[in-house]
Motif scaffolding. Structure first.
Motif, PDB file in Angstrom:
ATOM      1  N   VAL A 260      26.784  47.408  11.236  1.00  0.00           N
ATOM      2  CA  VAL A 260      26.274  46.050  11.411  1.00  0.00           C
ATOM      3  C   VAL A 260      27.189  45.315  12.386  1.00  0.00           C
ATOM      4  O   VAL A 260      28.319  45.745  12.643  1.00  0.00           O
ATOM      5  CB  VAL A 260      26.199  45.316  10.055  1.00  0.00           C
ATOM      6  N   SER A 290      20.634  45.770  11.116  1.00  0.00           N
ATOM      7  CA  SER A 290      20.719  45.025   9.850  1.00  0.00           C
ATOM      8  C   SER A 290      20.898  43.530  10.020  1.00  0.00           C
ATOM      9  O   SER A 290      20.640  42.769   9.105  1.00  0.00           O
ATOM     10  CB  SER A 290      21.820  45.575   8.936  1.00  0.00           C
ATOM     11  N   SER A 291      21.399  43.070  11.165  1.00  0.00           N
ATOM     12  CA  SER A 291      21.450  41.638  11.454  1.00  0.00           C
ATOM     13  C   SER A 291      21.612  41.451  12.960  1.00  0.00           C
ATOM     14  O   SER A 291      21.840  42.410  13.697  1.00  0.00           O
ATOM     15  CB  SER A 291      22.597  40.955  10.692  1.00  0.00           C
ATOM     16  N   CYS A 440      27.373  30.677  13.497  1.00  0.00           N
ATOM     17  CA  CYS A 440      26.261  30.685  12.551  1.00  0.00           C
ATOM     18  C   CYS A 440      25.715  29.260  12.470  1.00  0.00           C
ATOM     19  O   CYS A 440      26.474  28.316  12.196  1.00  0.00           O
ATOM     20  CB  CYS A 440      26.699  31.170  11.177  1.00  0.00           C
ATOM     21  N   LEU A 493      31.370  37.384   4.190  1.00  0.00           N
ATOM     22  CA  LEU A 493      30.426  38.472   4.420  1.00  0.00           C
ATOM     23  C   LEU A 493      29.827  38.951   3.110  1.00  0.00           C
ATOM     24  O   LEU A 493      30.452  38.855   2.051  1.00  0.00           O
ATOM     25  CB  LEU A 493      31.124  39.644   5.119  1.00  0.00           C
ATOM     26  N   LYS A 498      27.023  41.692   6.357  1.00  0.00           N
ATOM     27  CA  LYS A 498      26.322  40.631   7.064  1.00  0.00           C
ATOM     28  C   LYS A 498      27.011  39.298   6.802  1.00  0.00           C
ATOM     29  O   LYS A 498      27.701  39.121   5.795  1.00  0.00           O
ATOM     30  CB  LYS A 498      24.871  40.529   6.564  1.00  0.00           C
TER      31      LYS A 498
END
Length: 520
Positions: A260, A290-291, A440, A493, A498
């Protein structure tokens, strides 16, 4: 319906090359012949405990090769392993045990504390413990000991003739909102998925992967299925430690790696900052999925590890792998194309197909899509159409050449005064800043706009938040710029590596409640 047990992928590799290495882990090399025998013994062990075809068995484990032989041993007798996310709280694990109707709990000794709570809350009648060299005699869980029972089992087994549509595996989604949901994956669907992956990755018997992500997660588990199908091998590490991963690649001459974005970020950071050097010349490529993976990270992987990076996309109930790029068919930032035999649609809010270049919800259809959610007929009806299309809840667009780009979750879209803002698009612009390592983006309330973006960032050095805002506005739409910026040393995480958006949302709510502009 044809009869085919998915566990036959191991037995096929045993018949082709029994002496070839299958797994390197815990200081030992396990050949396909030994793996086949141990898998058969595991099947006989659980059959001897009364496990019948269709019975569910919960498996709570660390990264230990016995997790694999247990899961495939259960499949061999027609039973259904329920791989449990060991990072979840014990209360949630107890819910999964009860909801799945599991009749046995199999757990690693290191998970003893959680196993005890599961037993208490879920009224577990039968449990089996897997130990290391030794285990406490007063463990107090009244469990049978796998390591003592296995050697006495017959290494031969008549594999149960399951049908393609029979339940093979029952993994649970992460449950970021509400309880986790069981995904009904079938024997035929898993065979299709692993056959397609082995084909597009062109896996050969002499290929070798290094795996450090949790084996219960779809990223690592899918890779192991592909290994067994192709007769290649895997080095399994207990945890994603950058120095150990890189040294393992050199020592065992690994030919590819799957992970990831957070894992690759750790590897690149270590290579940049460490004085140690590693021979990574055996590597042919890396798989990143996965992300979301920023293009800047992909470029760093290529630069520092000397390999091409192929991106992919999947979800537990989707196959699990739905899209993957490959040699000669890759654009940075794109998750690639549907696997052979799979189809996609990108649809509007009215569930009509949208033209190329337009963002919409990604729908997928392939033989690996779950045949429903466990005990949730209404959710199944809502998420999976009668003709087999899974509504992923992910937003995407497709270019004129067919490459698919994932932009984020449908639920994560931020409506800024009528303008749709997708967090990934904001994050990609922020990541162009030379001092920002990771980003993010989440929504916060706004008196006039309804909601606006806020950003958590990981930086290489102290930043001027106003300068970051100006930087964004020069490169993106002003309405999408982050109104608040919070600087962190590292992102929290999840178990699979992730970014834990749920935890960041909690942190953001705490700061807004305090009326502070910077998190503690």
């Amino acid at each position: 319906m044809n009869t085919y047990n998915f566990a036959d992928i191991i037995h096929s590799s045993v018949s082709r090359a029994p002496s070839s290495p299958a797994i390197i882990a815990q200081g030992r090399t396990i050949s396909y012949g030994e793996l086949g025998s141990r898998t058969n013994q595991a099947g006989n062990l659980f059959a001897g405990l009364g496990t019948q075809p269709g019975d569910r068995v919960a498996v709570l484990f660390a990264n230990d090769f016995r997790f694999l032989e247990i899961c495939f041993g259960l499949m061999s007798i027609g039973a259904v392993p329920v791989p449990m996310n060991s990072k979840l709280g014990a209360d949630t694990l107890a819910y999964i045990y009860r909801d799945s109707g599991s009749r046995i709990l199999v757990y690693h000794a290191s998970m003893g504390d959680k196993a005890r709570i599961i037993q208490e809350q879920a009224d577990v009648v039968s449990s089996v413990i897997c130990t290391a060299e030794s285990y406490p005699s007063d463990f107090g869980l009244n469990s049978l000991v796998y390591d003592e029972l296995l050697p006495s089992q017959n290494p031969d087994l008549d594999v149960y003739p399951t049908r393609e549509g029979d339940l093979c595996l029952l993994p649970y989604t992460s449950g970021s909102t509400g309880n986790p949901k069981g995904c009904r994956l079938t024997h035929g669907g898993q065979l299709w998925n692993v056959t397609a992956i082995a084909q597009i990755r062109d896996l050969q018997h002499d290929d070798r992967i290094v795996i450090s992500l949790p084996l219960y997660h779809k990223n690592a588990m899918l890779s192991m299925k592909a290994v067994f199908y192709s007769g290649s091998s895997a080095v399994i590490l207990p945890a994603p430690e950058p120095a150990e991963i890189l040294q393992t690649i050199e020592t065992h001459r690994c030919t590819y790696i799957s992970g990831v974005p957070a894992l690759y970020r750790m590897l690149v950071t270590h290579l940049k900052e460490s004085s140690a050097s590693y021979d990574l010349g055996s590597l042919k490529y890396a798989i990143c999925g996965s992300s979301d993976a920023p293009v800047e990270l992909l470029e760093d992987i290529s630069k520092w590890m000397g390999i091409e990076v192929y991106e992919g996309y999947g979800l537990t109930e989707g196959g699990p792998v739905v899209l993957e790029s490959r040699k000669g068919m890759h654009k940075p930032g794109s998750a690639g194309f549907p696997l052979p035999g799979g189809s996609i649609r990108i649809v509007s809010l009215l569930e009509e197909d949208v033209p190329a270049g337009t963002i919409g919800e990604l729908w997928v259809r392939n033989p690996g899509v779950a045949d429903g959610y466990w005990n949730l007929p209404e959710v199944t009806k809502k998420r999976i159409t009668e003709d087999g299309w899974l509504k992923t809840g992910d937003m995407a667009w497709q270019d004129d050449e067919g490459y698919v780009y994932i932009v984020g979750r449908k639920d994560d879209m931020i409506n800024v005064g009528g303008e749709n803002v997708y967090p990934k698009e904001v994050e990609n612009i922020l990541l162009q800043h030379p001092h920002i390592e990771d980003a993010c983006v989440l929504p916060i309330p706004h008196a006039l706009k309804g909601e606006v973006p806020a950003a958590f960032v990981v930086t290489r050095q102290p930043i001027d938040k106003q300068e970051i805002k100006r930087f964004f506005i020069e490169r993106g739409p002003a309405y999408a710029h982050p109104r608040e910026i919070y600087d962190l040393h590292a992102f929290p995480l999840t178990g699979p590596g992730k970014v834990d958006r749920t935890r960041l949302k909690q942190m953001l709510a705490e700061q807004l409640q305090k009326g502070e502009s910077t998190p503690s």
